[in-house]
Design a protein around this motif. Structure first.
Motif, PDB file in Angstrom:
ATOM      1  N   VAL A  82      38.004  40.900  45.591  1.00  0.00           N
ATOM      2  CA  VAL A  82      38.333  39.540  45.170  1.00  0.00           C
ATOM      3  C   VAL A  82      39.760  39.268  45.625  1.00  0.00           C
ATOM      4  O   VAL A  82      40.673  40.032  45.291  1.00  0.00           O
ATOM      5  CB  VAL A  82      38.213  39.366  43.646  1.00  0.00           C
ATOM      6  CG1 VAL A  82      38.698  37.979  43.235  1.00  0.00           C
ATOM      7  CG2 VAL A  82      36.765  39.577  43.205  1.00  0.00           C
ATOM      8  N   TYR A  83      39.928  38.215  46.372  1.00  0.00           N
ATOM      9  CA  TYR A  83      41.236  37.867  46.899  1.00  0.00           C
ATOM     10  C   TYR A  83      41.821  36.735  46.061  1.00  0.00           C
ATOM     11  O   TYR A  83      41.180  35.684  45.886  1.00  0.00           O
ATOM     12  CB  TYR A  83      41.123  37.433  48.357  1.00  0.00           C
ATOM     13  CG  TYR A  83      40.920  38.594  49.294  1.00  0.00           C
ATOM     14  CD1 TYR A  83      39.722  39.301  49.314  1.00  0.00           C
ATOM     15  CD2 TYR A  83      41.935  39.005  50.159  1.00  0.00           C
ATOM     16  CE1 TYR A  83      39.540  40.390  50.156  1.00  0.00           C
ATOM     17  CE2 TYR A  83      41.758  40.080  51.013  1.00  0.00           C
ATOM     18  CZ  TYR A  83      40.564  40.767  51.007  1.00  0.00           C
ATOM     19  OH  TYR A  83      40.390  41.842  51.842  1.00  0.00           O
ATOM     20  N   THR A  89      33.187  39.792  50.872  1.00  0.00           N
ATOM     21  CA  THR A  89      32.316  40.952  51.003  1.00  0.00           C
ATOM     22  C   THR A  89      32.060  41.210  52.477  1.00  0.00           C
ATOM     23  O   THR A  89      31.601  40.329  53.195  1.00  0.00           O
ATOM     24  CB  THR A  89      30.981  40.733  50.277  1.00  0.00           C
ATOM     25  OG1 THR A  89      31.227  40.426  48.902  1.00  0.00           O
ATOM     26  CG2 THR A  89      30.112  41.981  50.360  1.00  0.00           C
ATOM     27  N   THR A 126      36.494  44.577  51.358  1.00  0.00           N
ATOM     28  CA  THR A 126      35.728  43.916  50.306  1.00  0.00           C
ATOM     29  C   THR A 126      36.501  43.919  49.001  1.00  0.00           C
ATOM     30  O   THR A 126      36.943  44.974  48.523  1.00  0.00           O
ATOM     31  CB  THR A 126      34.375  44.616  50.108  1.00  0.00           C
ATOM     32  OG1 THR A 126      33.589  44.451  51.295  1.00  0.00           O
ATOM     33  CG2 THR A 126      33.616  44.015  48.924  1.00  0.00           C
ATOM     34  N   THR A 141      38.731  34.492  45.088  1.00  0.00           N
ATOM     35  CA  THR A 141      37.531  34.230  45.881  1.00  0.00           C
ATOM     36  C   THR A 141      37.011  35.566  46.408  1.00  0.00           C
ATOM     37  O   THR A 141      37.784  36.423  46.846  1.00  0.00           O
ATOM     38  CB  THR A 141      37.831  33.245  47.026  1.00  0.00           C
ATOM     39  OG1 THR A 141      36.624  32.923  47.720  1.00  0.00           O
ATOM     40  CG2 THR A 141      38.851  33.788  48.018  1.00  0.00           C
ATOM     41  N   GLN A 142      35.708  35.746  46.345  1.00  0.00           N
ATOM     42  CA  GLN A 142      35.099  37.018  46.728  1.00  0.00           C
ATOM     43  C   GLN A 142      34.936  37.109  48.241  1.00  0.00           C
ATOM     44  O   GLN A 142      34.435  36.179  48.886  1.00  0.00           O
ATOM     45  CB  GLN A 142      33.729  37.162  46.065  1.00  0.00           C
ATOM     46  CG  GLN A 142      32.969  38.417  46.453  1.00  0.00           C
ATOM     47  CD  GLN A 142      33.583  39.684  45.879  1.00  0.00           C
ATOM     48  OE1 GLN A 142      33.946  39.712  44.702  1.00  0.00           O
ATOM     49  NE2 GLN A 142      33.719  40.716  46.706  1.00  0.00           N
ATOM     50  N   GLY A 180      36.109  32.323  50.850  1.00  0.00           N
ATOM     51  CA  GLY A 180      35.499  33.644  50.784  1.00  0.00           C
ATOM     52  C   GLY A 180      34.028  33.608  51.147  1.00  0.00           C
ATOM     53  O   GLY A 180      33.444  32.537  51.344  1.00  0.00           O
ATOM     54  N   ARG A 200      44.578  41.411  46.490  1.00  0.00           N
ATOM     55  CA  ARG A 200      43.139  41.668  46.386  1.00  0.00           C
ATOM     56  C   ARG A 200      42.882  42.796  45.406  1.00  0.00           C
ATOM     57  O   ARG A 200      43.740  43.653  45.181  1.00  0.00           O
ATOM     58  CB  ARG A 200      42.544  42.000  47.750  1.00  0.00           C
ATOM     59  CG  ARG A 200      43.024  43.302  48.355  1.00  0.00           C
ATOM     60  CD  ARG A 200      42.463  43.454  49.771  1.00  0.00           C
ATOM     61  NE  ARG A 200      42.878  44.715  50.384  1.00  0.00           N
ATOM     62  CZ  ARG A 200      42.629  45.051  51.644  1.00  0.00           C
ATOM     63  NH1 ARG A 200      41.956  44.206  52.445  1.00  0.00           N
ATOM     64  NH2 ARG A 200      43.030  46.209  52.121  1.00  0.00           N
TER      65      ARG A 200
END
Length: 120
Positions: free
Chosen positions: A93-94, A117, A91, A114-115, A9, A38
């Motif tokens: 969190v996955y 953006t 965007t 994992t973020q 990420g 997500r």
């Protein structure tokens, strides 16, 4: 029990690309499918993509079809999510998921997430 660790990420501009990885350890032989979900702030978790482990058949949500691609590496017990043409609305969190049965529910194992953006 399957232990899942995501990576890849980060921050990217709109139109850019990222590749997420999810490495699985533990009882990896026991899962039916692995996938990605997500969750954006203030929104419910949504399905992104999944891959059936027996034959590699992929499934993608309509919102990401043509932009995201899920794949796997059997030898590494790893699933990937290639994300292209990213949009700010991607965007979130996955999180990686693995389940020994068809569908997602009480038996699903989850990674920490994992973020991702995407800036406009």
């Amino acid at each position: 029990q399957v232990h899942l660790v995501e990576s890849g990420g980060g921050l990217v501009q709109a139109g850019g690309s990222l590749r997420l990885s999810c490495a699985a350890s533990g009882r990896t032989f026991s899962y039916y499918a692995m996938g990605w979900f997500r969750q954006a702030p203030g929104k419910e978790r949504e399905f992104v993509a999944a891959i059936r482990w027996s034959d590699g058949r992929p499934y993608h949500a309509d919102s990401v079809k043509g932009r995201f691609t899920i794949s796997r590496d059997n030898a590494k017990n790893t699933v990937y999510l290639q994300m292209n043409s990213l949009k700010p609305e991607d965007t979130a969190v996955y999180c990686c998921a693995a389940d020994p049965y068809p569908g997602w529910g009480p038996t699903t194992n989850w990674g920490q997430g994992t973020q991702v953006t995407v800036s406009s």
